[in-house]
Design a protein around this motif. Structure first.
Motif, PDB file in Angstrom:
ATOM      1  N   THR A 121      32.501  43.137  93.805  1.00  0.00           N
ATOM      2  CA  THR A 121      33.197  44.034  94.748  1.00  0.00           C
ATOM      3  C   THR A 121      32.410  45.328  94.972  1.00  0.00           C
ATOM      4  O   THR A 121      32.450  45.885  96.079  1.00  0.00           O
ATOM      5  CB  THR A 121      34.611  44.363  94.232  1.00  0.00           C
ATOM      6  N   ARG A 122      31.688  45.774  93.967  1.00  0.00           N
ATOM      7  CA  ARG A 122      30.841  46.967  94.151  1.00  0.00           C
ATOM      8  C   ARG A 122      29.709  46.677  95.134  1.00  0.00           C
ATOM      9  O   ARG A 122      29.330  47.531  95.956  1.00  0.00           O
ATOM     10  CB  ARG A 122      30.274  47.428  92.804  1.00  0.00           C
ATOM     11  N   GLU A 123      29.173  45.483  95.020  1.00  0.00           N
ATOM     12  CA  GLU A 123      28.112  45.084  95.957  1.00  0.00           C
ATOM     13  C   GLU A 123      28.660  45.020  97.380  1.00  0.00           C
ATOM     14  O   GLU A 123      28.015  45.489  98.342  1.00  0.00           O
ATOM     15  CB  GLU A 123      27.536  43.729  95.558  1.00  0.00           C
ATOM     16  N   ASN A 124      29.841  44.437  97.523  1.00  0.00           N
ATOM     17  CA  ASN A 124      30.449  44.343  98.858  1.00  0.00           C
ATOM     18  C   ASN A 124      30.771  45.725  99.422  1.00  0.00           C
ATOM     19  O   ASN A 124      30.741  45.917 100.652  1.00  0.00           O
ATOM     20  CB  ASN A 124      31.729  43.513  98.794  1.00  0.00           C
ATOM     21  N   ALA A 125      31.076  46.668  98.532  1.00  0.00           N
ATOM     22  CA  ALA A 125      31.413  48.024  98.970  1.00  0.00           C
ATOM     23  C   ALA A 125      30.177  48.908  99.088  1.00  0.00           C
ATOM     24  O   ALA A 125      30.296  50.078  99.480  1.00  0.00           O
ATOM     25  CB  ALA A 125      32.393  48.648  97.983  1.00  0.00           C
ATOM     26  N   HIS A 126      29.007  48.341  98.751  1.00  0.00           N
ATOM     27  CA  HIS A 126      27.765  49.122  98.750  1.00  0.00           C
ATOM     28  C   HIS A 126      27.924  50.382  97.897  1.00  0.00           C
ATOM     29  O   HIS A 126      27.571  51.486  98.301  1.00  0.00           O
ATOM     30  CB  HIS A 126      27.351  49.503 100.183  1.00  0.00           C
ATOM     31  N   ASP A 127      28.470  50.142  96.717  1.00  0.00           N
ATOM     32  CA  ASP A 127      28.794  51.256  95.815  1.00  0.00           C
ATOM     33  C   ASP A 127      28.195  50.969  94.430  1.00  0.00           C
ATOM     34  O   ASP A 127      28.893  50.934  93.424  1.00  0.00           O
ATOM     35  CB  ASP A 127      30.324  51.406  95.727  1.00  0.00           C
ATOM     36  N   MET A 128      26.874  50.765  94.400  1.00  0.00           N
ATOM     37  CA  MET A 128      26.228  50.317  93.177  1.00  0.00           C
ATOM     38  C   MET A 128      25.725  51.462  92.288  1.00  0.00           C
ATOM     39  O   MET A 128      25.263  51.223  91.176  1.00  0.00           O
ATOM     40  CB  MET A 128      25.037  49.415  93.531  1.00  0.00           C
ATOM     41  N   ILE A 129      25.828  52.679  92.730  1.00  0.00           N
ATOM     42  CA  ILE A 129      25.252  53.789  91.967  1.00  0.00           C
ATOM     43  C   ILE A 129      26.267  54.417  91.028  1.00  0.00           C
ATOM     44  O   ILE A 129      26.027  54.537  89.820  1.00  0.00           O
ATOM     45  CB  ILE A 129      24.668  54.862  92.912  1.00  0.00           C
ATOM     46  N   ARG A 130      27.407  54.815  91.538  1.00  0.00           N
ATOM     47  CA  ARG A 130      28.380  55.519  90.695  1.00  0.00           C
ATOM     48  C   ARG A 130      29.083  54.551  89.757  1.00  0.00           C
ATOM     49  O   ARG A 130      29.239  53.367  90.060  1.00  0.00           O
ATOM     50  CB  ARG A 130      29.404  56.273  91.540  1.00  0.00           C
ATOM     51  N   PRO A 131      29.558  55.034  88.595  1.00  0.00           N
ATOM     52  CA  PRO A 131      30.287  54.173  87.657  1.00  0.00           C
ATOM     53  C   PRO A 131      31.691  53.876  88.164  1.00  0.00           C
ATOM     54  O   PRO A 131      32.219  54.578  89.038  1.00  0.00           O
ATOM     55  CB  PRO A 131      30.331  55.003  86.372  1.00  0.00           C
ATOM     56  N   VAL A 132      32.285  52.825  87.598  1.00  0.00           N
ATOM     57  CA  VAL A 132      33.700  52.537  87.874  1.00  0.00           C
ATOM     58  C   VAL A 132      34.496  53.482  86.992  1.00  0.00           C
ATOM     59  O   VAL A 132      34.594  53.291  85.777  1.00  0.00           O
ATOM     60  CB  VAL A 132      34.042  51.074  87.563  1.00  0.00           C
ATOM     61  N   ALA A 133      35.084  54.513  87.606  1.00  0.00           N
ATOM     62  CA  ALA A 133      35.591  55.636  86.818  1.00  0.00           C
ATOM     63  C   ALA A 133      37.080  55.913  86.986  1.00  0.00           C
ATOM     64  O   ALA A 133      37.578  56.910  86.452  1.00  0.00           O
ATOM     65  CB  ALA A 133      34.806  56.903  87.171  1.00  0.00           C
ATOM     66  N   SER A 134      37.815  55.062  87.706  1.00  0.00           N
ATOM     67  CA  SER A 134      39.247  55.322  87.864  1.00  0.00           C
ATOM     68  C   SER A 134      39.984  54.039  88.217  1.00  0.00           C
ATOM     69  O   SER A 134      39.384  53.073  88.707  1.00  0.00           O
ATOM     70  CB  SER A 134      39.498  56.383  88.949  1.00  0.00           C
ATOM     71  N   ILE A 135      41.292  54.065  87.994  1.00  0.00           N
ATOM     72  CA  ILE A 135      42.134  52.917  88.348  1.00  0.00           C
ATOM     73  C   ILE A 135      42.190  52.756  89.860  1.00  0.00           C
ATOM     74  O   ILE A 135      42.164  51.636  90.378  1.00  0.00           O
ATOM     75  CB  ILE A 135      43.548  53.098  87.764  1.00  0.00           C
ATOM     76  N   SER A 136      42.237  53.864  90.575  1.00  0.00           N
ATOM     77  CA  SER A 136      42.306  53.789  92.037  1.00  0.00           C
ATOM     78  C   SER A 136      41.038  53.164  92.617  1.00  0.00           C
ATOM     79  O   SER A 136      41.085  52.494  93.665  1.00  0.00           O
ATOM     80  CB  SER A 136      42.515  55.186  92.624  1.00  0.00           C
ATOM     81  N   GLN A 137      39.905  53.339  91.950  1.00  0.00           N
ATOM     82  CA  GLN A 137      38.656  52.730  92.408  1.00  0.00           C
ATOM     83  C   GLN A 137      38.726  51.208  92.281  1.00  0.00           C
ATOM     84  O   GLN A 137      38.321  50.483  93.199  1.00  0.00           O
ATOM     85  CB  GLN A 137      37.493  53.283  91.570  1.00  0.00           C
ATOM     86  N   VAL A 138      39.277  50.714  91.161  1.00  0.00           N
ATOM     87  CA  VAL A 138      39.453  49.274  90.974  1.00  0.00           C
ATOM     88  C   VAL A 138      40.430  48.730  92.015  1.00  0.00           C
ATOM     89  O   VAL A 138      40.217  47.651  92.587  1.00  0.00           O
ATOM     90  CB  VAL A 138      39.954  48.972  89.548  1.00  0.00           C
ATOM     91  N   GLN A 139      41.509  49.491  92.277  1.00  0.00           N
ATOM     92  CA  GLN A 139      42.496  49.085  93.282  1.00  0.00           C
ATOM     93  C   GLN A 139      41.843  48.967  94.655  1.00  0.00           C
ATOM     94  O   GLN A 139      42.093  48.003  95.402  1.00  0.00           O
ATOM     95  CB  GLN A 139      43.633  50.109  93.322  1.00  0.00           C
TER      96      GLN A 139
END
Length: 242
Positions: free
Chosen positions: A32-50
Protein backbone atom coordinates in the motif's frame (compact mmCIF):
# COMPACT_ATOMS: atom_id res chain seq x y z
CA UNK A 1 -14.21 -5.82 36.42
CA UNK A 2 -14.93 -9.40 35.23
CA UNK A 3 -16.45 -8.07 32.03
CA UNK A 4 -13.37 -5.93 31.39
CA UNK A 5 -11.07 -8.91 31.99
CA UNK A 6 -13.09 -10.99 29.54
CA UNK A 7 -12.79 -8.26 26.91
CA UNK A 8 -9.04 -8.13 27.51
CA UNK A 9 -8.73 -11.91 27.04
CA UNK A 10 -10.63 -11.72 23.74
CA UNK A 11 -8.32 -8.98 22.47
CA UNK A 12 -5.28 -11.01 23.47
CA UNK A 13 -6.59 -14.01 21.54
CA UNK A 14 -7.15 -11.86 18.44
CA UNK A 15 -3.68 -10.39 18.79
CA UNK A 16 -2.11 -13.88 18.94
CA UNK A 17 -3.73 -14.64 15.58
CA UNK A 18 -2.52 -11.33 14.21
CA UNK A 19 1.00 -11.93 15.54
CA UNK A 20 1.22 -15.18 13.58
CA UNK A 21 0.67 -13.11 10.43
CA UNK A 22 3.18 -10.32 11.08
CA UNK A 23 4.98 -10.89 7.78
CA UNK A 24 1.63 -10.62 5.97
CA UNK A 25 1.00 -7.34 7.79
CA UNK A 26 4.40 -5.92 6.81
CA UNK A 27 3.82 -7.07 3.24
CA UNK A 28 0.45 -5.30 3.13
CA UNK A 29 2.01 -2.10 4.41
CA UNK A 30 4.77 -2.39 1.82
CA UNK A 31 2.28 -2.86 -1.03
CA UNK A 32 0.00 0.00 0.00
CA UNK A 33 2.94 2.36 0.57
CA UNK A 34 4.14 1.63 -2.94
CA UNK A 35 0.67 2.30 -4.34
CA UNK A 36 0.56 5.56 -2.39
CA UNK A 37 4.07 6.52 -3.52
CA UNK A 38 4.91 6.97 0.13
CA UNK A 39 8.10 4.96 0.51
CA UNK A 40 10.22 7.46 2.44
CA UNK A 41 8.40 8.30 5.66
CA UNK A 42 7.78 5.62 8.33
CA UNK A 43 4.35 4.20 9.12
CA UNK A 44 3.81 6.37 12.17
CA UNK A 45 0.09 6.50 13.00
CA UNK A 46 -3.15 4.54 13.01
CA UNK A 47 -4.73 7.06 10.64
CA UNK A 48 -1.92 6.40 8.14
CA UNK A 49 -2.72 2.65 8.15
CA UNK A 50 -6.43 3.51 7.78
CA UNK A 51 -5.67 5.71 4.78
CA UNK A 52 -3.56 2.99 3.15
CA UNK A 53 -6.38 0.46 3.52
CA UNK A 54 -9.13 2.82 2.34
CA UNK A 55 -7.37 4.30 -0.69
CA UNK A 56 -4.39 2.18 -1.74
CA UNK A 57 -5.28 -1.46 -1.01
CA UNK A 58 -5.69 -3.64 -4.12
CA UNK A 59 -6.21 -7.18 -2.79
CA UNK A 60 -8.34 -8.90 -0.18
CA UNK A 61 -5.41 -10.40 1.75
CA UNK A 62 -3.86 -6.99 2.41
CA UNK A 63 -7.25 -5.53 3.27
CA UNK A 64 -8.02 -8.35 5.69
CA UNK A 65 -4.77 -8.04 7.68
CA UNK A 66 -4.85 -4.23 7.77
CA UNK A 67 -8.48 -4.37 8.93
CA UNK A 68 -7.50 -6.86 11.64
CA UNK A 69 -4.85 -4.45 12.95
CA UNK A 70 -7.30 -1.52 12.99
CA UNK A 71 -10.02 -3.58 14.69
CA UNK A 72 -7.68 -4.62 17.53
CA UNK A 73 -6.66 -0.99 18.04
CA UNK A 74 -10.34 0.03 18.11
CA UNK A 75 -11.19 -2.72 20.63
CA UNK A 76 -8.33 -1.58 22.88
CA UNK A 77 -9.57 2.00 22.72
CA UNK A 78 -13.09 0.93 23.74
CA UNK A 79 -11.66 -1.17 26.58
CA UNK A 80 -9.70 1.80 27.94
CA UNK A 81 -12.85 3.91 28.08
CA UNK A 82 -14.68 1.04 29.79
CA UNK A 83 -11.94 0.75 32.42
CA UNK A 84 -12.53 4.37 33.42
CA UNK A 85 -16.05 3.45 34.54
CA UNK A 86 -15.03 0.24 36.34
CA UNK A 87 -12.94 1.87 39.09
CA UNK A 88 -12.16 5.45 40.06
CA UNK A 89 -8.53 4.42 40.57
CA UNK A 90 -5.71 6.70 41.68
CA UNK A 91 -2.95 8.77 40.08
CA UNK A 92 -1.04 5.66 38.98
CA UNK A 93 -3.93 3.85 37.29
CA UNK A 94 -5.26 7.08 35.78
CA UNK A 95 -1.81 7.81 34.34
CA UNK A 96 -1.69 4.34 32.77
CA UNK A 97 -5.05 4.86 31.08
CA UNK A 98 -4.04 8.28 29.80
CA UNK A 99 -0.94 6.77 28.20
CA UNK A 100 -3.05 4.05 26.56
CA UNK A 101 -5.48 6.58 25.14
CA UNK A 102 -2.63 8.74 23.85
CA UNK A 103 -0.96 5.76 22.11
CA UNK A 104 -4.28 4.72 20.52
CA UNK A 105 -5.06 8.20 19.24
CA UNK A 106 -5.27 8.02 15.45
CA UNK A 107 -2.98 11.01 15.01
CA UNK A 108 -0.35 10.01 17.59
CA UNK A 109 3.20 9.59 16.24
CA UNK A 110 4.28 5.98 16.82
CA UNK A 111 7.64 6.16 15.08
CA UNK A 112 9.69 6.40 18.30
CA UNK A 113 8.06 3.63 20.39
CA UNK A 114 9.56 0.14 20.59
CA UNK A 115 8.21 -2.99 22.25
CA UNK A 116 10.86 -4.57 24.46
CA UNK A 117 11.47 -8.02 25.89
CA UNK A 118 9.62 -10.39 26.19
CA UNK A 119 8.07 -9.08 22.95
CA UNK A 120 10.04 -9.93 19.82
CA UNK A 121 7.99 -8.22 17.13
CA UNK A 122 10.79 -5.78 16.34
CA UNK A 123 13.33 -8.61 16.11
CA UNK A 124 11.33 -10.13 13.25
CA UNK A 125 12.05 -7.06 11.12
CA UNK A 126 15.21 -6.23 9.23
CA UNK A 127 17.36 -3.45 10.67
CA UNK A 128 16.14 -0.99 8.03
CA UNK A 129 12.47 -1.94 8.54
CA UNK A 130 12.75 -1.73 12.32
CA UNK A 131 14.57 1.58 12.38
CA UNK A 132 13.04 3.49 9.51
CA UNK A 133 9.63 2.09 8.66
CA UNK A 134 7.68 -0.37 10.84
CA UNK A 135 9.29 -0.56 14.29
CA UNK A 136 6.68 1.74 15.84
CA UNK A 137 3.53 0.38 14.24
CA UNK A 138 4.29 -3.26 15.16
CA UNK A 139 5.08 -2.19 18.75
CA UNK A 140 1.81 -0.39 19.37
CA UNK A 141 -0.51 -3.28 20.30
CA UNK A 142 1.88 -5.18 22.62
CA UNK A 143 2.78 -1.99 24.48
CA UNK A 144 -0.89 -1.07 25.02
CA UNK A 145 -1.72 -4.61 26.12
CA UNK A 146 1.06 -4.44 28.72
CA UNK A 147 -0.31 -1.11 29.98
CA UNK A 148 -3.84 -2.51 30.34
CA UNK A 149 -2.53 -5.53 32.26
CA UNK A 150 -0.58 -3.18 34.51
CA UNK A 151 -3.76 -1.18 35.12
CA UNK A 152 -5.65 -4.33 36.13
CA UNK A 153 -2.84 -5.42 38.49
CA UNK A 154 -2.74 -2.02 40.23
CA UNK A 155 -6.52 -1.72 40.44
CA UNK A 156 -6.99 -5.13 42.07
CA UNK A 157 -4.73 -4.00 44.92
CA UNK A 158 -6.88 -0.93 45.60
CA UNK A 159 -9.83 -1.03 48.04
CA UNK A 160 -13.23 -1.22 46.44
CA UNK A 161 -15.23 1.97 46.71
CA UNK A 162 -19.00 2.44 46.66
CA UNK A 163 -19.88 5.23 44.23
CA UNK A 164 -21.23 8.28 46.04
CA UNK A 165 -23.57 10.92 44.74
CA UNK A 166 -23.03 14.67 45.08
CA UNK A 167 -24.94 14.92 48.37
CA UNK A 168 -22.63 12.42 50.03
CA UNK A 169 -25.01 9.45 50.28
CA UNK A 170 -24.28 6.21 48.49
CA UNK A 171 -26.11 5.35 45.30
CA UNK A 172 -27.45 2.18 46.90
CA UNK A 173 -28.85 4.14 49.84
CA UNK A 174 -30.49 6.62 47.49
CA UNK A 175 -32.22 3.80 45.59
CA UNK A 176 -33.47 2.19 48.78
CA UNK A 177 -34.65 5.43 50.36
CA UNK A 178 -38.11 5.57 48.68
CA UNK A 179 -38.79 1.92 49.51
CA UNK A 180 -37.65 2.26 53.11
CA UNK A 181 -39.51 5.53 53.73
CA UNK A 182 -42.75 3.92 55.01
CA UNK A 183 -40.81 1.64 57.32
CA UNK A 184 -38.73 4.50 58.65
CA UNK A 185 -41.86 6.58 59.13
CA UNK A 186 -43.58 3.78 61.03
CA UNK A 187 -40.47 3.23 63.13
CA UNK A 188 -40.08 6.92 63.90
CA UNK A 189 -43.75 7.24 64.86
CA UNK A 190 -43.91 4.15 67.06
CA UNK A 191 -42.10 5.58 70.14
CA UNK A 192 -44.32 8.68 70.07
CA UNK A 193 -47.45 6.57 69.74
CA UNK A 194 -46.39 4.30 72.58
CA UNK A 195 -45.59 7.28 74.75
CA UNK A 196 -48.96 8.85 73.95
CA UNK A 197 -50.79 5.61 74.75
CA UNK A 198 -48.89 5.35 78.02
CA UNK A 199 -49.93 8.89 78.91
CA UNK A 200 -53.58 8.12 78.12
CA UNK A 201 -53.45 4.89 80.12
CA UNK A 202 -51.89 6.66 83.09
CA UNK A 203 -54.45 9.45 82.86
CA UNK A 204 -57.30 6.90 82.81
CA UNK A 205 -55.89 5.13 85.85
CA UNK A 206 -55.61 8.44 87.70
CA UNK A 207 -59.22 9.27 86.84
CA UNK A 208 -60.38 5.89 88.12
CA UNK A 209 -58.42 6.35 91.33
CA UNK A 210 -59.89 9.85 91.82
CA UNK A 211 -63.38 8.57 91.17
CA UNK A 212 -62.87 5.69 93.61
CA UNK A 213 -61.53 8.07 96.27
CA UNK A 214 -64.49 10.38 95.75
CA UNK A 215 -66.86 7.46 96.00
CA UNK A 216 -65.24 6.28 99.26
CA UNK A 217 -65.32 9.82 100.69
CA UNK A 218 -69.03 10.23 99.87
CA UNK A 219 -69.83 6.80 101.32
CA UNK A 220 -68.02 7.61 104.55
CA UNK A 221 -69.86 10.91 104.75
CA UNK A 222 -73.24 9.23 104.27
CA UNK A 223 -72.40 6.62 106.89
CA UNK A 224 -71.48 9.35 109.35
CA UNK A 225 -74.67 11.30 108.67
CA UNK A 226 -76.77 8.15 109.06
CA UNK A 227 -75.08 7.29 112.32
CA UNK A 228 -75.59 10.82 113.57
CA UNK A 229 -79.26 10.68 112.58
CA UNK A 230 -79.81 7.63 114.71
CA UNK A 231 -78.50 9.49 117.77
CA UNK A 232 -80.76 12.48 117.19
CA UNK A 233 -84.46 12.75 118.36
CA UNK A 234 -86.52 13.82 121.46
CA UNK A 235 -84.80 12.86 124.64
CA UNK A 236 -86.86 11.03 127.20
CA UNK A 237 -85.81 10.48 130.71
CA UNK A 238 -85.60 6.95 131.92
CA UNK A 239 -88.52 5.64 133.92
CA UNK A 240 -92.12 4.67 133.51
CA UNK A 241 -94.20 6.12 130.88
CA UNK A 242 -97.90 6.88 131.17
Amino acid sequence: MNEAKEALRNIEQNYKLFLQQQFTFIGALQHTRENAHDMIRPVASISQVQSYMDHHCNNSTDRRILSMFLNICNDLSKLCHKLETVHSGNSITNGILERCKMLLSHSNDLSAIRAKYPHDVVNHLSCDEAKNHYGGVVSLIPIVLDCVKEWVAHTEKLPRRTPYNVSGGSAVSEKRAPQDAPTRAATSQTPHSVHREAQISTSNKDNVQVQESEHVRKKNLNDTENHSGKLKGPWKPPGRHA
